[in-house]
Design a protein around this motif. Structure first.
Motif, PDB file in Angstrom:
ATOM      1  N   GLY A 159       0.800  -1.185  -0.032  1.00 23.28           N
ATOM      2  CA  GLY A 159      -0.020  -0.005  -0.081  1.00 23.28           C
ATOM      3  C   GLY A 159       0.763   1.304   0.022  1.00 23.28           C
ATOM      4  N   THR A 160       1.947   1.296   0.641  1.00 21.73           N
ATOM      5  CA  THR A 160       2.771   2.236   0.651  1.00 21.73           C
ATOM      6  C   THR A 160       3.516   2.684  -0.632  1.00 21.73           C
ATOM      7  OG1 THR A 160       3.341   1.809   3.230  1.00 21.73           O
ATOM      8  CG2 THR A 160       4.551   3.714   1.920  1.00 21.73           C
ATOM      9  N   ALA A 163       1.012   4.272  -2.750  1.00 16.97           N
ATOM     10  CA  ALA A 163       0.974   5.581  -2.594  1.00 16.97           C
ATOM     11  C   ALA A 163       2.295   6.462  -2.910  1.00 16.97           C
ATOM     12  CB  ALA A 163       0.686   5.692  -0.898  1.00 16.97           C
ATOM     13  N   LEU A 164       3.524   5.984  -2.626  1.00 10.17           N
ATOM     14  CA  LEU A 164       4.699   6.504  -3.155  1.00 10.17           C
ATOM     15  C   LEU A 164       4.745   7.003  -4.636  1.00 10.17           C
ATOM     16  CD1 LEU A 164       7.241   4.851  -0.713  1.00 10.17           C
ATOM     17  CD2 LEU A 164       6.814   7.350  -1.065  1.00 10.17           C
ATOM     18  N   PHE A 165       4.494   5.861  -5.320  1.00  8.83           N
ATOM     19  CA  PHE A 165       4.527   5.954  -7.007  1.00  8.83           C
ATOM     20  C   PHE A 165       3.223   6.461  -7.638  1.00  8.83           C
ATOM     21  CE2 PHE A 165       8.091   3.301  -5.731  1.00  8.83           C
ATOM     22  CZ  PHE A 165       8.986   3.982  -6.303  1.00  8.83           C
ATOM     23  N   GLY A 166       2.070   6.401  -6.635  1.00 11.09           N
ATOM     24  CA  GLY A 166       0.772   6.807  -7.321  1.00 11.09           C
ATOM     25  C   GLY A 166       0.243   5.755  -8.559  1.00 11.09           C
ATOM     26  N   THR A 167       0.824   4.654  -8.416  1.00  8.75           N
ATOM     27  CA  THR A 167       0.324   3.699  -9.120  1.00  8.75           C
ATOM     28  C   THR A 167       0.763   2.138  -8.442  1.00  8.75           C
ATOM     29  OG1 THR A 167       0.623   2.269 -10.994  1.00  8.75           O
ATOM     30  CG2 THR A 167       2.565   3.607 -10.416  1.00  8.75           C
ATOM     31  N   PRO A 168      -0.289   1.272  -8.658  1.00  5.22           N
ATOM     32  CA  PRO A 168      -0.110  -0.118  -8.127  1.00  5.22           C
ATOM     33  C   PRO A 168       0.991  -1.009  -9.034  1.00  5.22           C
ATOM     34  CG  PRO A 168      -2.117  -0.356  -9.160  1.00  5.22           C
ATOM     35  CD  PRO A 168      -1.565   1.390  -9.275  1.00  5.22           C
ATOM     36  N   ALA A 198      -4.168  -3.586  -1.776  1.00  3.07           N
ATOM     37  CA  ALA A 198      -3.518  -2.597  -1.009  1.00  3.07           C
ATOM     38  C   ALA A 198      -2.972  -1.547  -1.687  1.00  3.07           C
ATOM     39  CB  ALA A 198      -2.629  -3.324   0.180  1.00  3.07           C
ATOM     40  N   ALA A 199      -2.136  -1.956  -2.655  1.00  2.00           N
ATOM     41  CA  ALA A 199      -1.406  -0.962  -3.713  1.00  2.00           C
ATOM     42  C   ALA A 199      -2.322  -0.187  -4.518  1.00  2.00           C
ATOM     43  CB  ALA A 199      -0.230  -1.567  -4.723  1.00  2.00           C
ATOM     44  N   ALA A 200      -3.294  -0.544  -4.893  1.00  2.00           N
ATOM     45  CA  ALA A 200      -4.361   0.307  -5.779  1.00  2.00           C
ATOM     46  C   ALA A 200      -5.116   1.099  -4.878  1.00  2.00           C
ATOM     47  CB  ALA A 200      -5.341  -0.787  -6.461  1.00  2.00           C
TER      48      ALA A 200
END
Length: 423
Positions: A159-160, A163-168, A198-200
């Motif tokens: 998830g982080t 958020a850091l890269f703005g894409t999953p 989580a990433a999305a």
């Protein structure tokens, strides 16, 4: 080949697990955004409001030295005296842990905000992942017993990264190899389901909250030229060798700073050295490097060969000092700046080489050493150039470059017990 197929995870299992994965992704982005906003406020105070009161600007050399020295002193005091001591030394931990106890999170968040605002050449990735993983384990484990702590930490990491890269996409690529070796049920995509959720969730939440995205669009390279495979390999290999040298020196620099024993002393010294480097390189060589990388790529012709070489060299030294002197932060974002500067330098030295190809190749070479993951290296290279046409070239170039990197030292200080590295 075996005809035995892995048991598929049930839809009910995937849906049930998606709920905590969704919550972790959203929470990870919110935590990161809060840290960003807090550091922006402190940044504005230190670099905009206060210098005007003293007749200076954010480019005044003595002000740069003063702010970084004070930042080192403040972080040293927190690491030395505040309960939790700022968590584990980032130099001895990787993105996947180990993670601190809840009692260490306030001090870790404090030193992260001070570091980001004060111009220290480290990114937020290691500390914010540690914060999110610790929170996920503590909170979600109370809601369900079906998800063990390692899986919750994996979801917080995913998830982080989203958020850091703005894409999953980055998280998906990074975790393809990770989850393949886990005992999660089902096929590879079943295993990737929770991290992708989580990433999305993290990436979408960050976009909704107005977070910055590490992406840029450079001029297209045009039709493929076979010579690109050679020039791209030369640039990527040279950048990788430079990064390997940095990784080899890293433990020795870390040992020198920590020989002072007291964290206030070695972090204060580190801040003063960073101040001197900042005076030499200017504001563009300060901070985590994301905005500064975009600044470099927007106007590459504004910088001479000497300037580009000095930017890369100063950032390498700043990263080594910051990572070794007890500051808390990650090494990926400064490495991106180093790769971009080396790429622009290569484009200036190699006649006819497309700038985007040079930057992408250099970024990939540096990221292979620092991140130790080929997919992540390719993703960052494509994201920073915005040229999907380079994907095929990079996938070919990375094969021989990985042979150079695979047995090289990693950009981390190896210790048996990171808990003893509490400064």
């Amino acid at each position: 080949m075996s005809d035995v197929k892995p048991a598929r995870a049930s839809v009910r299992t995937l849906v049930a697990g998606a709920v905590p994965a969704l919550l972790i992704g959203i929470g990870s982005a919110v935590t990161l955004r809060i840290i960003d906003l807090l550091s922006d406020q402190v940044n504005a105070l230190w670099w905009t409001t206060l210098p005007h009161l003293f007749g200076a600007t954010n480019t005044t050399p003595w002000w740069i030295f003063t702010v970084l020295t004070i930042t080192g002193a403040l972080i040293g005091l927190v690491v030395w005296l505040v309960p939790g001591h700022g968590g584990f030394d980032s130099a001895v931990t990787e993105l996947d842990g180990p993670f601190p106890k809840l009692t260490a999170l306030p001090s870790l968040a404090l030193v992260l905000v001070l570091s980001l605002a004060g111009g220290v050449s480290l990114g937020p990735e290691n500390p914010i992942i540690a914060i999110n993983a610790a929170l996920a384990i503590a909170l979600i484990s109370r809601l369900t017993t079906r998800m063990p702590a390692p899986l919750l930490a994996l979801l917080a990491l995913s998830g982080t990264l989203g958020a850091l890269f703005g894409t999953p996409v980055a998280a998906a690529l990074l975790f393809t190899g990770v989850v393949a070796g886990t005992n999660l049920p089902g096929s590879l995509w079943d295993k990737l389901f929770f991290p992708l959720v989580a990433a999305a969730a993290g990436s979408i939440t960050m976009l909704m909250l107005g977070g910055n995205i590490l992406a840029f669009k450079m001029a297209d390279t045009g039709p493929f030229q076979p010579i690109w495979l050679l020039t791209g390999f030369v640039v990527a290999a040279a950048a990788a060798v430079i990064a390997i040298a940095m990784a080899w020196v890293f433990p020795f620099v870390h040992r020198v700073f920590h020989s002072l024993r007291n964290p206030f002393l070695f972090t204060l010294l580190g801040g003063a050295i960073l101040g001197v480097l900042g005076m030499l390189g200017g504001p563009i060589t300060l901070f985590k490097g994301a905005d500064q990388t975009i600044e470099l790529l927007q106007h590459p012709s504004d910088y001479s060969i000497t300037q580009l070489a000095s930017f890369a060299g100063i950032k390498i030294l700043a990263l080594l000092v910051a990572a070794s002197a007890g500051f808390r932060g990650g090494r990926i974002f400064p490495a991106v700046f180093i790769g971009a500067a080396l790429g622009l330098l290569a484009a200036s030295l190699i006649p006819g080489m497309p700038v985007a190809l040079a930057v992408a190749s250099s970024l990939m070479g540096v990221m292979l050493v620092v991140g130790r993951d080929g997919w992540l290296a390719i993703f960052v290279a494509v994201a920073l150039t915005g040229d999907v046409n380079l994907l095929t070239v990079l996938c070919v170039i990375i094969i021989p470059v990985w042979l150079i990197v695979t047995k090289a030292p990693e950009m981390v200080v190896k210790v048996k017990n990171p808990a003893k590295e509490f400064a």
